[in-house]
Design an enzyme around this catalytic site. Structure first.
Site, PDB file in Angstrom:
ATOM      1  N   ASP A   1       4.302   0.481  12.156  1.00 19.46           N
ATOM      2  CA  ASP A   1       3.219  -0.085  11.453  1.00 19.46           C
ATOM      3  C   ASP A   1       2.949  -1.398  12.154  1.00 19.46           C
ATOM      4  OD1 ASP A   1       3.151   1.667   8.365  1.00 19.46           O
ATOM      5  OD2 ASP A   1       2.707   2.171  10.538  1.00 19.46           O
TER       6      ASP A   1
ATOM      7  N   LYS B   1       0.961  -1.162   0.113  1.00 17.82           N
ATOM      8  CA  LYS B   1      -0.093  -0.172  -0.050  1.00 17.82           C
ATOM      9  C   LYS B   1       0.845   1.257   0.034  1.00 17.82           C
ATOM     10  CE  LYS B   1      -1.709   1.599   3.994  1.00 17.82           C
ATOM     11  NZ  LYS B   1      -1.283   2.867   4.574  1.00 17.82           N
ATOM     12  N   ASN B   2       2.030   1.205   0.850  1.00 25.14           N
ATOM     13  CA  ASN B   2       2.574   2.484   0.828  1.00 25.14           C
ATOM     14  C   ASN B   2       3.874   2.721  -0.021  1.00 25.14           C
ATOM     15  OD1 ASN B   2       1.096   3.070   3.132  1.00 25.14           O
ATOM     16  ND2 ASN B   2       2.656   2.562   4.777  1.00 25.14           N
TER      17      ASN B   2
ATOM     18  N   CYS C   1      -5.336  12.691  12.732  1.00 28.02           N
ATOM     19  CA  CYS C   1      -5.901  11.369  12.572  1.00 28.02           C
ATOM     20  C   CYS C   1      -5.940  10.677  14.031  1.00 28.02           C
ATOM     21  CB  CYS C   1      -5.083  10.551  11.474  1.00 28.02           C
ATOM     22  SG  CYS C   1      -3.825   9.928  11.836  1.00 28.02           S
TER      23      CYS C   1
ATOM     24  N   ARG D   1       0.041  14.559  12.865  1.00 23.50           N
ATOM     25  CA  ARG D   1       0.530  14.216  11.591  1.00 23.50           C
ATOM     26  C   ARG D   1       0.869  15.638  10.971  1.00 23.50           C
ATOM     27  NH1 ARG D   1      -1.403   8.959  10.461  1.00 23.50           N
ATOM     28  NH2 ARG D   1       0.361   9.050   8.589  1.00 23.50           N
ATOM     29  N   PRO D   2       1.543  16.609  11.512  1.00 27.52           N
ATOM     30  CA  PRO D   2       1.830  17.886  10.556  1.00 27.52           C
ATOM     31  C   PRO D   2       2.607  17.320   9.408  1.00 27.52           C
ATOM     32  CG  PRO D   2       3.270  17.557  12.458  1.00 27.52           C
ATOM     33  CD  PRO D   2       2.353  16.522  12.477  1.00 27.52           C
ATOM     34  N   VAL D   3       2.710  18.394   8.298  1.00 23.95           N
ATOM     35  CA  VAL D   3       3.216  18.462   6.913  1.00 23.95           C
ATOM     36  C   VAL D   3       4.331  19.480   6.895  1.00 23.95           C
ATOM     37  CG1 VAL D   3       1.475  17.098   5.757  1.00 23.95           C
ATOM     38  CG2 VAL D   3       1.280  19.673   5.769  1.00 23.95           C
TER      39      VAL D   3
ATOM     40  N   ARG E   1      -8.732  -0.315   4.684  1.00 23.71           N
ATOM     41  CA  ARG E   1      -7.856   0.633   4.238  1.00 23.71           C
ATOM     42  C   ARG E   1      -6.378   0.011   3.725  1.00 23.71           C
ATOM     43  NH1 ARG E   1      -7.302   5.968   7.102  1.00 23.71           N
ATOM     44  NH2 ARG E   1      -6.003   6.329   5.419  1.00 23.71           N
TER      45      ARG E   1
HETATM   46  C1  EPZ Z   1       4.198   6.748   6.455  1.00 20.42           C
HETATM   47  O1  EPZ Z   1       3.186   8.012   6.950  1.00 20.42           O
HETATM   48  C2  EPZ Z   1       3.293   5.811   6.287  1.00 20.42           C
HETATM   49  N1  EPZ Z   1       1.966   6.043   5.520  1.00 20.42           N
HETATM   50  C3  EPZ Z   1       2.595   5.280   7.900  1.00 20.42           C
HETATM   51  O2  EPZ Z   1       1.828   4.087   7.371  1.00 20.42           O
HETATM   52  C4  EPZ Z   1       3.803   5.026   8.675  1.00 20.42           C
HETATM   53  O3  EPZ Z   1       3.493   4.728  10.124  1.00 20.42           O
HETATM   54  C5  EPZ Z   1       4.865   6.115   8.766  1.00 20.42           C
HETATM   55  O4  EPZ Z   1       5.247   6.571   7.426  1.00 20.42           O
HETATM   56  C6  EPZ Z   1       6.130   5.836   9.714  1.00 20.42           C
HETATM   57  O5  EPZ Z   1       6.719   4.902   9.014  1.00 20.42           O
HETATM   58  C7  EPZ Z   1       2.476   5.839   4.032  1.00 20.42           C
HETATM   59  O6  EPZ Z   1       3.663   5.819   3.695  1.00 20.42           O
HETATM   60  C8  EPZ Z   1       1.284   6.336   3.161  1.00 20.42           C
HETATM   61  P1  EPZ Z   1       5.972  10.231   8.684  1.00 20.42           P
HETATM   62  P2  EPZ Z   1       3.839   9.602   6.941  1.00 20.42           P
HETATM   63  O7  EPZ Z   1       5.728  11.606   7.633  1.00 20.42           O
HETATM   64  O8  EPZ Z   1       4.775   9.726   5.869  1.00 20.42           O
HETATM   65  C9  EPZ Z   1       6.429  13.524  12.116  1.00 20.42           C
HETATM   66  C10 EPZ Z   1      -0.006   2.869   7.875  1.00 20.42           C
HETATM   67  O9  EPZ Z   1      -0.350   2.294   8.615  1.00 20.42           O
HETATM   68  N2  EPZ Z   1       6.313  14.614  10.825  1.00 20.42           N
HETATM   69  O10 EPZ Z   1       7.158   9.339   8.245  1.00 20.42           O
HETATM   70  O11 EPZ Z   1       2.876  10.352   7.259  1.00 20.42           O
HETATM   71  C11 EPZ Z   1       5.037  12.785  11.915  1.00 20.42           C
HETATM   72  O12 EPZ Z   1       4.126  13.491  12.917  1.00 20.42           O
HETATM   73  C12 EPZ Z   1       0.639   4.160   7.882  1.00 20.42           C
HETATM   74  O13 EPZ Z   1       0.147   2.247   6.606  1.00 20.42           O
HETATM   75  C13 EPZ Z   1       6.489  16.084  11.130  1.00 20.42           C
HETATM   76  O14 EPZ Z   1       6.518  16.274  12.393  1.00 20.42           O
HETATM   77  O15 EPZ Z   1       4.809   9.631   8.235  1.00 20.42           O
HETATM   78  C14 EPZ Z   1       5.472  11.663  12.782  1.00 20.42           C
HETATM   79  O16 EPZ Z   1       5.658  11.781  14.124  1.00 20.42           O
HETATM   80  C15 EPZ Z   1       0.114   4.749   9.320  1.00 20.42           C
HETATM   81  N3  EPZ Z   1       6.442  16.829  10.127  1.00 20.42           N
HETATM   82  C16 EPZ Z   1       6.802  11.313  12.221  1.00 20.42           C
HETATM   83  O17 EPZ Z   1       7.284  12.435  11.620  1.00 20.42           O
HETATM   84  C17 EPZ Z   1       6.151  16.316   8.942  1.00 20.42           C
HETATM   85  O18 EPZ Z   1       6.199  17.151   7.766  1.00 20.42           O
HETATM   86  C18 EPZ Z   1       7.002  10.336  11.081  1.00 20.42           C
HETATM   87  O19 EPZ Z   1       6.022  10.921   9.985  1.00 20.42           O
HETATM   88  C19 EPZ Z   1       6.036  15.081   8.527  1.00 20.42           C
HETATM   89  C20 EPZ Z   1       6.028  14.255   9.561  1.00 20.42           C
END
Ligand code: EPZ
Length: 441
Positions: A329, A47-48, A141, A146-148, A421
């Site tokens: 995960d 999926k990811n 969520c 989940r900030p960006v 999902r």
């Molecule tokens: C990806 O999410 C995966 N989703 C998630 O899988 C997975 O849990 C996660 O990576 C961690 O491995 C997809 O790939 C579609 P991150 P992502 O950005 O990219 C913080 C599942 O179950 N952060 O690596 O959204 C964030 O809050 C899903 O399949 C910021 O602060 O995760 C988190 O604490 C759930 N600012 C950490 O970094 C940002 O701009 C890691 O998040 C981005 C992230």
């Protein structure tokens, strides 16, 4: 069913409707625990990896043919998102064909983005291909804020102007220019967004502190087959030499390591003998190590993994961290396993701030778990007992399925749209292994 989706998802429109509006199907799972799991499971595509690679279709006007794309609600949602921009997606045989020769709208609307945070992955490609984008902020969520901010910071470094207006990221850029970007923390989709944007930027981009997940590597492979020049994917330093345009390609999505791990943990928890075929064992080292520590016998081939287990698992302690560390995960699934171990294990979640929602539900099944900050202390008990529980997020749902499979008596799991999902008809594949599990409309 909207035309763009006609050939994209063969499941009933209800499964698609869930992606876009609030009246979610309230299917349940009914499980009678206690059966061992025996047999073979063919692993689906990741999926990811499929989600960012589908977004990469926006980067070229040529046809992108993708094999091994899983049949999941999140993939359907991404399909709806791209269709809304003018992309045409169809399933032809086992492949998905994406054609984005003309992009009409450059918008990712709130009603879709709120159902899937990974929608943010269209931001980089839209900016690179069209020079503009309007993407709803995902919002929080169940597992965290989940900030960006890292996505925005990196795209600004590439020369884009981004503002937040009425809950949307409004972005524009003439031609993106290569830059040296240092991520403040490891972010998977942040790395992917920036890699896709940089692929068409003018000049060289370096992403430091990049995510090393296998799905990042798979996206890089797909981009390079489209004519991009990405080097270093899989390390924490990725270098992208931008090109003028990308062309079509054919790419096979890598096997889903989290789906693989989920079934392996279920086998270790219930006892039995399960073989996962079409797998990528090299993406699961940390998980396989922990399964062995839990007392399971784990055998590995080039593209298969076999787990044999019987009796109570041993307790394991783990700490989630970015790849190649233990994947967040898989944390909830190991908590279900640990709930019946013969001892105490400590599970520490370092990635997300609220990823223990499954603890309250596992406690309803008799698990003895205490939370201290971001660590759960799991005191194994000989038996869980079936109860009615509620899924709260994707991997928590998987954890409850595993707990239901090993609990005595009947377990009913509500809100399993969370499960759908990320797992394609999981109950059918578990039933094929001997589990007493069925979906109740
Ligand atoms: C990806 O999410 C995966 N989703 C998630 O899988 C997975 O849990 C996660 O990576 C961690 O491995 C997809 O790939 C579609 P991150 P992502 O950005 O990219 C913080 C599942 O179950 N952060 O690596 O959204 C964030 O809050 C899903 O399949 C910021 O602060 O995760 C988190 O604490 C759930 N600012 C950490 O970094 C940002 O701009 C890691 O998040 C981005 C992230």
């Amino acid at each position: 069913m909207p035309d763009a989706l006609r050939f994209f998802d063969t499941r009933p429109v209800r499964a698609i409707a869930f992606a876009a509006n609030d009246d979610l199907p309230m299917d349940k799972l009914r499980i009678s625990g206690g059966a061992p799991l025996v047999g073979e499971v063919q692993v689906a595509g990741a999926k990811n990896a499929a989600l960012p690679i589908l977004a990469a279709a926006l980067l070229t006007g040529d046809e992108l043919v993708l094999d091994n794309v899983p049949q999941l609600a999140d993939v359907t949602t991404m399909g709806r998102l791209l269709a809304g921009m003018g992309a045409r997606l169809s399933r032809e045989g086992g492949s998905v064909v994406a054609r984005t020769d003309a992009i009409g709208a450059v918008e990712a609307p709130y009603e879709l983005v709120k159902t899937m945070r990974a929608s943010i992955l269209v931001l980089g490609p839209l900016l690179a291909r069209c020079g503009q984008a309007r993407v709803s902020l995902p919002g929080g969520c169940a597992i965290g804020a989940r900030p960006v901010d890292q996505h925005i910071k990196g795209l600004r470094a590439l020369g884009a102007q981004l503002a937040i207006e009425h809950g949307y990221i409004v972005a524009e850029a003439a031609r993106l220019k290569g830059a040296h970007i240092v991520a403040d923390m490891v972010t998977v989709t942040g790395t992917e967004n920036l890699m896709m944007a940089a692929a068409l930027a003018d000049g060289e981009t370096v992403i430091e502190n990049a995510a090393r997940e296998p799905e990042v590597v798979d996206l890089a492979r797909c981009l390079n087959s489209m004519g991009a020049h990405v080097r270093g994917a899989g390390t924490d330093r990725i270098v992208i030499d931008g090109v003028e345009r990308l062309h079509g390609a054919r790419h096979r999505v890598l096997p889903d390591r989290i789906e693989t791990g989920t079934f392996l943990v279920a086998a270790a928890a219930c006892g039995g003998d399960v073989r996962m075929t079409g797998a990528a064992p090299e993406t699961l080292d940390a998980v396989l190590d922990k399964l062995r520590e839990a007392g399971a016998q784990v055998d590995v081939g080039a593209d298969w993994i076999r787990v044999r287990a019987h009796g109570r698992p041993k307790p394991v302690s783990l700490r989630t961290s970015p790849h190649p560390g233990f994947p967040t995960d898989m944390q909830a699934q190991f908590m279900a396993l640990g709930s019946v171990a013969d001892g105490v294990g400590r599970i520490t979640e370092t990635i997300f701030e609220n990823r223990f929602m499954h603890v309250l539900e596992l406690q309803r099944l008799g698990a003895q778990i205490d939370i201290e900050g971001n660590t759960a202390i799991v005191r194994g008990v000989p038996k869980l007992s079936g109860a009615r529980v509620m899924a709260t997020d994707l991997r928590a749902s998987a954890s409850l399925v595993i707990a239901g499979l090993l609990a005595e008596g009947e377990t009913i799991i509500d809100r399993i749209y969370h499960l759908d999902r990320g797992y394609d008809r999981m109950e059918r594949r578990l039933a094929a292994l001997g589990a007493k599990i069925e979906r109740v409309k």
